[in-house]
Design an enzyme around this catalytic site. Structure first.
Site, PDB file in Angstrom:
ATOM      1  N   MET A  12      -7.454  -4.034  -0.370  1.00 17.75           N
ATOM      2  CA  MET A  12      -6.660  -2.722  -0.398  1.00 17.75           C
ATOM      3  C   MET A  12      -5.376  -2.989  -0.353  1.00 17.75           C
ATOM      4  SD  MET A  12      -9.124  -0.449   1.901  1.00 17.75           S
ATOM      5  CE  MET A  12      -9.405  -1.025   3.249  1.00 17.75           C
ATOM      6  N   GLY A  13      -4.711  -4.224  -0.697  1.00 17.69           N
ATOM      7  CA  GLY A  13      -3.444  -4.387  -0.547  1.00 17.69           C
ATOM      8  C   GLY A  13      -2.923  -3.581   0.534  1.00 17.69           C
ATOM      9  N   THR A  14      -2.449  -2.303   0.209  1.00 17.83           N
ATOM     10  CA  THR A  14      -2.165  -1.402   1.320  1.00 17.83           C
ATOM     11  C   THR A  14      -1.003  -1.153   2.167  1.00 17.83           C
ATOM     12  OG1 THR A  14      -4.729  -1.524   1.673  1.00 17.83           O
ATOM     13  CG2 THR A  14      -3.265  -0.640   3.472  1.00 17.83           C
ATOM     14  N   THR A  15      -0.641  -0.136   2.559  1.00 23.73           N
ATOM     15  CA  THR A  15       0.168   0.174   3.833  1.00 23.73           C
ATOM     16  C   THR A  15      -0.472   1.165   4.699  1.00 23.73           C
ATOM     17  OG1 THR A  15       2.180  -0.014   2.515  1.00 23.73           O
ATOM     18  CG2 THR A  15       2.634   1.165   4.525  1.00 23.73           C
ATOM     19  N   GLY A 144       2.139  -3.769   2.441  1.00 23.54           N
ATOM     20  CA  GLY A 144       3.424  -2.910   2.643  1.00 23.54           C
ATOM     21  C   GLY A 144       4.347  -2.886   3.750  1.00 23.54           C
TER      22      GLY A 144
END
Length: 234
Positions: A12-15, A144
């Site tokens: 989800m990579g994600t922040t 992130g």
């Protein structure tokens, strides 16, 4: 033939962000799920309901975070039936901590639990990789988040209003989207307090642009198509 690496895990990579304010909590997340270099889902929902009053923000492996959320939602449902009243935010966070720690060699997920209960009000708990649990006034996670620590040190303050807290979350996620290639899409927020849950949605094209980001431009094709058909030469 180009190898799309479809067997790669969906990350989800994600922040993800959780912030306490004077009366409750605000949770926020972007919506990009990637498979290696490819965006598998540009509008995923990374904020998952555990109980009526407790939600979890998920980062890392999509599969791992989903299965942890499913187990904890089931356990909390049983717990609520046995007690005859809603589970607290702390109990929810501790259940996730127990699962994450006992399976720390197999799970690749960092989670933020946020919610409101009548005993302690709005609470945020960070449960990073490895399965510890930390109560925090605000928590940030995902790829992130590394761009946001200095920003939060400067921008966060105690006893914010609900509006201030949500504006902070949206601004922080949009800042991370601008810098982090694995974060993107839309911004989703959840406001949880004594009155219940309010869910908001901020489309990607309506987010504030930051330093060195370009305004959207019409492509050459758009311009040519808009000009209308040329008369046929005879």
């Amino acid at each position: 033939m180009m190898d799309l690496n479809l067997d790669a895990p969906h990350s989800m990579g994600t922040t993800i962000i959780g912030v306490t304010y004077n009366g409750g909590v605000v949770l926020g997340a972007d919506s990009r799920t990637s498979t290696g270099m490819y965006v598998a889902n540009r509008a995923s929902d990374k904020i998952t309901q555990l109980t009526d009053n407790v939600y979890v923000c998920r980062s890392g492996s999509a599969a791992d975070s989903q299965v942890v959320s499913d187990y904890v939602r089931y356990f909390l449902h049983q717990h609520t039936i046995q007690l005859g009243q809603p589970a607290t935010v702390k109990v929810s966070a501790n259940l996730i901590r127990m699962l994450a720690y006992n399976n720390k060699n197999m799970l690749q997920t960092g989670l933020i639990v946020g919610g409101w209960d009548k005993y302690e009000g709005g609470k945020i708990y960070g449960i990073p990789l490895g399965g510890t649990v930390v109560e925090q006034p605000f928590a940030i996670g995902g790829s992130g988040s590394s761009y946001l620590y200095g920003f939060f040190d400067q921008a966060w303050k105690e006893n914010m209003t609900k509006e201030e807290a949500e504006q902070l979350v949206v601004k922080a996620v949009s800042l991370a989207i601008a810098r982090d290639g694995a974060s993107g899409g839309v911004v989703r927020t959840f406001i949880i307090n004594s009155e219940g849950v309010t869910r908001n949605f901020y489309p990607g094209d309506k987010l504030q642009l930051w330093h060195e980001e370009l305004e959207p431009q019409n492509s050459l094709l758009d311009i040519l198509n808009a000009a209308g058909p040329e008369p046929m030469a005879t």
